[in-house]
Write an enzyme that holds these catalytic residues in place. Structure first.
Site, PDB file in Angstrom:
ATOM      1  N   LYS A  56      38.304  54.510  42.482  1.00 20.20           N
ATOM      2  CA  LYS A  56      38.029  53.063  42.992  1.00 20.20           C
ATOM      3  C   LYS A  56      39.511  52.413  42.895  1.00 20.20           C
ATOM      4  CE  LYS A  56      37.734  49.237  42.447  1.00 20.20           C
ATOM      5  NZ  LYS A  56      38.685  48.314  43.047  1.00 20.20           N
ATOM      6  N   CYS A 111      53.155  47.691  33.530  1.00 21.33           N
ATOM      7  CA  CYS A 111      52.427  47.506  31.985  1.00 21.33           C
ATOM      8  C   CYS A 111      53.507  47.776  30.961  1.00 21.33           C
ATOM      9  CB  CYS A 111      51.429  48.281  31.926  1.00 21.33           C
ATOM     10  SG  CYS A 111      51.530  50.019  32.058  1.00 21.33           S
ATOM     11  N   SER A 132      43.859  44.832  33.828  1.00 18.48           N
ATOM     12  CA  SER A 132      44.080  43.793  32.833  1.00 18.48           C
ATOM     13  C   SER A 132      43.140  43.751  31.685  1.00 18.48           C
ATOM     14  CB  SER A 132      43.967  42.441  33.387  1.00 18.48           C
ATOM     15  OG  SER A 132      42.641  42.393  34.170  1.00 18.48           O
ATOM     16  N   PHE A 144      46.755  47.654  40.798  1.00 16.55           N
ATOM     17  CA  PHE A 144      47.546  47.520  42.004  1.00 16.55           C
ATOM     18  C   PHE A 144      48.848  48.158  41.594  1.00 16.55           C
ATOM     19  CE2 PHE A 144      49.018  43.454  40.142  1.00 16.55           C
ATOM     20  CZ  PHE A 144      50.277  43.458  40.385  1.00 16.55           C
ATOM     21  N   GLU A 166      42.085  46.907  45.281  1.00 17.19           N
ATOM     22  CA  GLU A 166      41.780  46.410  46.723  1.00 17.19           C
ATOM     23  C   GLU A 166      43.285  45.947  47.509  1.00 17.19           C
ATOM     24  OE1 GLU A 166      40.481  45.228  43.983  1.00 17.19           O
ATOM     25  OE2 GLU A 166      39.101  43.774  44.334  1.00 17.19           O
ATOM     26  N   GLU A 182      50.401  37.455  29.416  1.00 19.13           N
ATOM     27  CA  GLU A 182      50.987  38.475  30.388  1.00 19.13           C
ATOM     28  C   GLU A 182      51.397  37.776  31.642  1.00 19.13           C
ATOM     29  OE1 GLU A 182      48.748  41.821  31.876  1.00 19.13           O
ATOM     30  OE2 GLU A 182      50.438  42.992  31.530  1.00 19.13           O
TER      31      GLU A 182
HETATM   32  P1  NAD Z   1      42.761  43.936  37.425  1.00 22.31           P
HETATM   33  O1  NAD Z   1      42.229  44.124  36.315  1.00 22.31           O
HETATM   34  O2  NAD Z   1      42.772  42.769  38.110  1.00 22.31           O
HETATM   35  O3  NAD Z   1      42.128  45.114  38.369  1.00 22.31           O
HETATM   36  C1  NAD Z   1      41.845  46.514  37.953  1.00 22.31           C
HETATM   37  C2  NAD Z   1      40.850  47.053  38.583  1.00 22.31           C
HETATM   38  O4  NAD Z   1      39.842  46.319  38.086  1.00 22.31           O
HETATM   39  C3  NAD Z   1      40.855  47.021  40.068  1.00 22.31           C
HETATM   40  O5  NAD Z   1      40.189  48.214  40.645  1.00 22.31           O
HETATM   41  C4  NAD Z   1      39.943  45.826  40.384  1.00 22.31           C
HETATM   42  O6  NAD Z   1      39.044  46.263  41.640  1.00 22.31           O
HETATM   43  C5  NAD Z   1      38.882  45.866  39.313  1.00 22.31           C
HETATM   44  N1  NAD Z   1      38.321  44.674  38.753  1.00 22.31           N
HETATM   45  C6  NAD Z   1      39.130  43.528  39.183  1.00 22.31           C
HETATM   46  N2  NAD Z   1      38.271  42.419  38.761  1.00 22.31           N
HETATM   47  C7  NAD Z   1      36.975  42.972  38.339  1.00 22.31           C
HETATM   48  C8  NAD Z   1      35.641  42.581  37.769  1.00 22.31           C
HETATM   49  N3  NAD Z   1      35.503  41.112  37.482  1.00 22.31           N
HETATM   50  N4  NAD Z   1      34.813  43.319  37.394  1.00 22.31           N
HETATM   51  C9  NAD Z   1      34.950  44.866  37.597  1.00 22.31           C
HETATM   52  N5  NAD Z   1      36.166  45.127  38.302  1.00 22.31           N
HETATM   53  C10 NAD Z   1      37.204  44.519  38.322  1.00 22.31           C
HETATM   54  O7  NAD Z   1      44.386  44.420  37.082  1.00 22.31           O
HETATM   55  P2  NAD Z   1      45.469  44.420  38.262  1.00 22.31           P
HETATM   56  O8  NAD Z   1      45.962  42.866  38.515  1.00 22.31           O
HETATM   57  O9  NAD Z   1      45.196  45.312  39.729  1.00 22.31           O
HETATM   58  O10 NAD Z   1      46.575  45.158  37.579  1.00 22.31           O
HETATM   59  C11 NAD Z   1      47.477  44.543  36.793  1.00 22.31           C
HETATM   60  C12 NAD Z   1      46.890  44.544  35.050  1.00 22.31           C
HETATM   61  O11 NAD Z   1      46.787  46.047  34.863  1.00 22.31           O
HETATM   62  C13 NAD Z   1      47.946  44.282  34.105  1.00 22.31           C
HETATM   63  O12 NAD Z   1      47.418  43.583  33.256  1.00 22.31           O
HETATM   64  C14 NAD Z   1      48.948  45.443  33.615  1.00 22.31           C
HETATM   65  O13 NAD Z   1      49.258  45.354  32.278  1.00 22.31           O
HETATM   66  C15 NAD Z   1      47.615  46.471  33.797  1.00 22.31           C
HETATM   67  N6  NAD Z   1      48.133  47.847  33.537  1.00 22.31           N
HETATM   68  C16 NAD Z   1      48.107  48.296  32.572  1.00 22.31           C
HETATM   69  C17 NAD Z   1      48.509  49.601  32.603  1.00 22.31           C
HETATM   70  C18 NAD Z   1      48.488  50.519  31.053  1.00 22.31           C
HETATM   71  O14 NAD Z   1      48.615  51.481  30.875  1.00 22.31           O
HETATM   72  N7  NAD Z   1      47.845  49.657  29.837  1.00 22.31           N
HETATM   73  C19 NAD Z   1      49.232  50.123  33.598  1.00 22.31           C
HETATM   74  C20 NAD Z   1      49.122  49.588  34.664  1.00 22.31           C
HETATM   75  C21 NAD Z   1      48.593  48.285  34.731  1.00 22.31           C
END
Ligand code: NAD
Length: 497
Positions: free
Chosen positions: A174, A282, A227, A150, A177, A382
């Site tokens: 994808k 991040c 994450s 997000f 949401e 985090e």
């Molecule tokens: P998230 O892991 O909750 O979601 C990321 C994606 O995974 C979304 O599209 C979501 O729909 C999907 N997802 C969520 N739960 C799932 C599941 N159980 N099974 C399959 N798919 C699932 O992350 P977020 O809250 O949207 O974003 C924040 C996180 O992203 C933080 O941890 C941040 O550090 C990380 N991030 C990392 C970088 C990087 O470059 N390393 C960059 C941006 C964000």
């Protein structure tokens, strides 16, 4: 609800058959602004099928034509970037200038991908063996999936799709949401830029959609950002299904402030990197590691600056917007409670902020905690919110040990006027992206973005030449034309002569 946010398939909106939806909110007002369709397996397959059908033609489209579409997309998005920034702010909450910054960093990857004809040049060796030539070509993989978080609804997908498309792949994105509209807006822009239907597709959904992307045999590679637990799951599931996967995960970024640093510069940097985008980056600095006797002065300078930050609606004159959802706001606030209960000193308390925005917005002001220790949850987890923890240590070695023993390794920074100390740090620190007097060292598009340890699973970072490598596979061709020798039958392994 009029605003139903749909999938994008084969160059047009696609409703699919699922009736499940998820609300999209404006974090500055708390108002529900859209209902997002959540794909079922059948919908996901329909979108993937469109990407698979478009692949053979796109793969064989000339590099000149592919590059010209990328140039057209770059011109359109650059001319209309304010529109995209406004969409980001309305669903994510970050202030408009920050949303515009995200779009600009994404455009840099499009510009990098405009050079795709050069980037895809293979190699040629004449006379590798007598009258035998060898050459290599880089070919696309097929339909690829991009699953994004997000916090950068435009920039993170743009780390991947310009290069994937330029290299001749078709994509299924994808989005999160929580803020899915930015990618749909970009889908329309691609159409205007002349990209053939089916090359850029958007699948809206949750775990059901992700699981289909990870296991459907038509998808050849997956670029994921999110994450760490989900990154690990995506990497394990996608690779078990035989796919190429790069899965970028979470972070806990430290900045080390050495006693000889310019403390005003360091304090500015801590505020910018700790509270920009409400800490939902991040690459945000979450722990400021103060070395030696400067800690009191540093904390005072950060506190003074933090007090000036205007929290409010990102479309108004604010420095920092709301958090993305109410649940996330409450979770971040609970970390402040836990830190305080464990003995951290709350120097600036964001829980009491009076924001310039809607009464039902998801507000939490910038928060500065001092005397944080490594066992507190505010340090170990985090947090992904506007909470900056100051950890006090006596020596450089202690600071380094703190960073290197942390499970994450995304970004870090050091503040010093000592070139030797900085050089030692860049060499010794086990983190993928390092800043020297630069708090958020996000690499340019022509370098690659990626962390180490639990911040990235897989062996390719995003964009730059690693991105080109990820979205192509190499084929080596060995040729003999002139004077073919008729050496007769020989079952031995081919030798060079
Ligand atoms: P998230 O892991 O909750 O979601 C990321 C994606 O995974 C979304 O599209 C979501 O729909 C999907 N997802 C969520 N739960 C799932 C599941 N159980 N099974 C399959 N798919 C699932 O992350 P977020 O809250 O949207 O974003 C924040 C996180 O992203 C933080 O941890 C941040 O550090 C990380 N991030 C990392 C970088 C990087 O470059 N390393 C960059 C941006 C964000």
């Amino acid at each position: 609800m009029n605003n139903v946010i749909q999938h994008w398939r084969d160059g047009k909106s696609f409703a699919g058959t699922s009736t499940a939806t998820s609300p999209v909110t404006n974090p500055a007002t708390g108002e529900v602004t859209g209902e997002l369709l959540l794909a079922n397996v059948e919908d996901a397959r329909a979108v993937i099928d469109a990407a698979a059908a478009a692949f053979p033609t796109w793969r064989d489209t000339s590099l000149a034509k592919r590059a010209s579409v990328l140039f057209a997309f770059r011109e359109l998005i650059n001319a209309r970037k304010e529109e995209l920034a406004a969409i980001i702010t309305s669903e994510h909450g970050k202030v408009l200038s920050d949303a515009l910054g995200e779009v600009s960093r994404g455009i840099e990857v499009v510009e990098f991908a405009c050079g795709i004809p050069h980037l895809l040049k293979g190699g040629y060796t004449e006379n590798a063996s007598t009258k035998v030539d060898v050459h290599s070509v880089l070919q696309p993989l097929g339909p690829v999936a991009i699953i994004s978080p997000f916090n950068f609804p435009a920039m993170v997908p743009m780390w991947f799709f310009p290069i994937a498309i330029g290299a001749g792949n078709t994509v299924v994105i994808k989005p999160s949401e929580k803020d899915p509209s930015a990618v749909i807006w970009m889908a329309e822009l691609w159409k205007e830029a002349g990209l053939p239907d089916g090359v850029f597709n958007v699948l809206q959904g949750d775990k059901t959609a992700v699981d289909e992307l990870l296991t459907n045999p038509k998808i050849k590679a997956v670029s994921f950002v999110g994450s760490t637990p989900i990154a690990q799951y995506v990497y394990a599931t996608g690779t078990a299904a035989g796919k190429r996967v790069q899965a970028l995960g979470g972070a806990k970024n430290h900045a080390v402030i050495l006693p000889d640093a310019d403390l005003d510069l360091a304090a500015d940097a801590m505020v910018n990197a700790g509270f920009g985008s409400a800490g939902e980056r991040c690459m945000a600095i979450s722990a400021a590691v103060a070395v030696g006797p400067i800690a009191d002065d540093l904390v005072a300078k950060i506190a003074e600056r933090t007090a000036t930050i205007k929290t409010g609606d990102g479309t108004k004159d604010s420095d920092m917007g709301p958090l993305v959802t109410k649940a996330h706001r409450d979770k971040v606030a609970s970390y402040i409670d836990a830190g305080e209960a464990a003995g951290a000193k709350v120097v600036v308390d964001g829980r009491t902020v009076i924001a310039n925005g809607g009464a039902d917005g998801f507000w939490l002001g910038p928060t500065l905690l001092d005397n944080v220790t490594p066992e507190m949850s505010v340090y170990t987890d985090e947090i992904f919110g506007p909470v900056l923890s100051v950890v006090r240590v006596e020596t450089y070695d202690e600071a380094l040990e703190l960073i290197n023993s942390n499970p994450y390794g995304n970004g870090t920074a050091i503040f010093t006027n000592d070139g030797g100390a900085a050089r030692r740090f860049q060499n010794e620190v086990e983190v993928g992206m390092v800043g020297i007097n630069v708090p958020i060292p996000v690499p340019m598009a022509y370098f690659s973005f990626g962390g180490w340890k639990a911040s990235l699973f897989g062996d390719s970072h995003a964009h730059g030449t690693e991105g080109v490598h990820f979205f192509t596979r190499t084929k080596a061709i060995t040729t003999r034309w002139l004077d073919p020798s008729h050496g007769g039958i020989n079952l031995g392994f081919p030798e060079n002569k």
